[in-house]
Write a protein that holds these residues in place. Sequence first.
Motif, PDB file in Angstrom:
ATOM      1  N   LEU A 291       0.834  -1.205   0.000  1.00 51.38           N
ATOM      2  CA  LEU A 291       0.000   0.000   0.000  1.00 51.38           C
ATOM      3  C   LEU A 291       0.868   1.254   0.000  1.00 51.38           C
ATOM      4  CD1 LEU A 291      -2.752   1.443   0.163  1.00 51.38           C
ATOM      5  CD2 LEU A 291      -2.650   1.189   2.657  1.00 51.38           C
TER       6      LEU A 291
ATOM      7  N   SER B 286       0.435   4.066  -2.934  1.00 55.04           N
ATOM      8  CA  SER B 286      -0.456   5.145  -2.503  1.00 55.04           C
ATOM      9  C   SER B 286       0.327   6.306  -1.893  1.00 55.04           C
ATOM     10  CB  SER B 286      -1.458   4.615  -1.474  1.00 55.04           C
ATOM     11  OG  SER B 286      -2.129   5.697  -0.840  1.00 55.04           O
TER      12      SER B 286
ATOM     13  N   ALA C  30      -0.906   7.156   1.552  1.00 55.35           N
ATOM     14  CA  ALA C  30      -0.493   6.190   2.577  1.00 55.35           C
ATOM     15  C   ALA C  30       0.947   6.453   3.014  1.00 55.35           C
ATOM     16  CB  ALA C  30      -0.631   4.763   2.047  1.00 55.35           C
TER      17      ALA C  30
ATOM     18  N   PRO D 291      -1.156   2.995   7.881  1.00 57.14           N
ATOM     19  CA  PRO D 291      -2.050   3.245   6.744  1.00 57.14           C
ATOM     20  C   PRO D 291      -2.830   2.000   6.294  1.00 57.14           C
ATOM     21  CG  PRO D 291       0.033   4.360   6.412  1.00 57.14           C
ATOM     22  CD  PRO D 291       0.200   3.507   7.636  1.00 57.14           C
ATOM     23  N   ARG D 292      -2.168   0.827   6.306  1.00 58.08           N
ATOM     24  CA  ARG D 292      -2.864  -0.422   5.930  1.00 58.08           C
ATOM     25  C   ARG D 292      -3.966  -0.740   6.947  1.00 58.08           C
ATOM     26  NH1 ARG D 292      -3.863  -2.963   1.582  1.00 58.08           N
ATOM     27  NH2 ARG D 292      -5.916  -2.677   2.452  1.00 58.08           N
TER      28      ARG D 292
ATOM     29  N   ALA E 127      -6.834   1.638   6.331  1.00 55.41           N
ATOM     30  CA  ALA E 127      -7.575   1.263   5.120  1.00 55.41           C
ATOM     31  C   ALA E 127      -8.491   0.069   5.405  1.00 55.41           C
ATOM     32  CB  ALA E 127      -6.613   0.949   3.979  1.00 55.41           C
TER      33      ALA E 127
ATOM     34  N   ASP F  25      -7.448   1.491  -0.227  1.00 57.93           N
ATOM     35  CA  ASP F  25      -6.574   2.655  -0.315  1.00 57.93           C
ATOM     36  C   ASP F  25      -7.113   3.710   0.646  1.00 57.93           C
ATOM     37  OD1 ASP F  25      -4.604   4.408  -1.055  1.00 57.93           O
ATOM     38  OD2 ASP F  25      -5.201   4.568  -3.157  1.00 57.93           O
ATOM     39  N   LEU F  26      -6.349   4.763   0.840  1.00 57.87           N
ATOM     40  CA  LEU F  26      -6.825   5.866   1.666  1.00 57.87           C
ATOM     41  C   LEU F  26      -7.290   6.990   0.755  1.00 57.87           C
ATOM     42  CD1 LEU F  26      -4.074   5.988   4.457  1.00 57.87           C
ATOM     43  CD2 LEU F  26      -6.309   4.881   4.535  1.00 57.87           C
TER      44      LEU F  26
END
Length: 198
Positions: A16, A20, A23, A43-44, A47, A54-55
């Motif tokens: 990710l 991203s 992220a 971030p993962r 999400a 994804d963010l």
Amino acid sequence: MAVNLHLAQQPEADELLGRSPLAALVGMLLDQQIPMEHAFTGPRTLADRLGTDDLDAARIATMDPEAFAALFAEKPAVHRYPGSMAKRVQQLCQYLVEHYGGDAEAVWRDAPDGKELLARLMALPGFGKQKAQIFLALLGKQFAVRPRGWREAAGAYGEEGSFRSVADITGPESLVKVRAFKQEAKRAAKAAKVSGPQ
């Protein structure tokens, strides 16, 4: 363009981060007062809790702050300080929506030189000079974002062959070297404090 990163030391989290831009920015923002791998796994985790792959800056920016903080606080917590860091992540996303239409990559996509890129990164909520320089070095070393003068703008973090920060981590071996560098820097700072000004 996806990049193969090793910051979280977990394949899904690193995947990710590598594809991203938001992220990667959020991971860098979270990288304080907790182990680096935990920060970049954040971030993962977010999400997953948002039920997405994804963010999305616009979505996070407009979420109810209490509901967003609750996502951070769920066990295992995204950060040691879930409330304040949830607020910072929302502020970052709000800034990105306001200034870049919610497109995190736009922060660096057309930066004419390293000095301007550093200024843009330092303007982000939660990014002081050191954090901005480390992220700039990460962009240059691992994302091939290299506007003119990027190494100079990143300061010592931009040096080739250094093992100072997350920008230099490309696998378990370099992680060990960066850890050793940070521990040595901490020891030196402590020793300087103890001995005081001469």
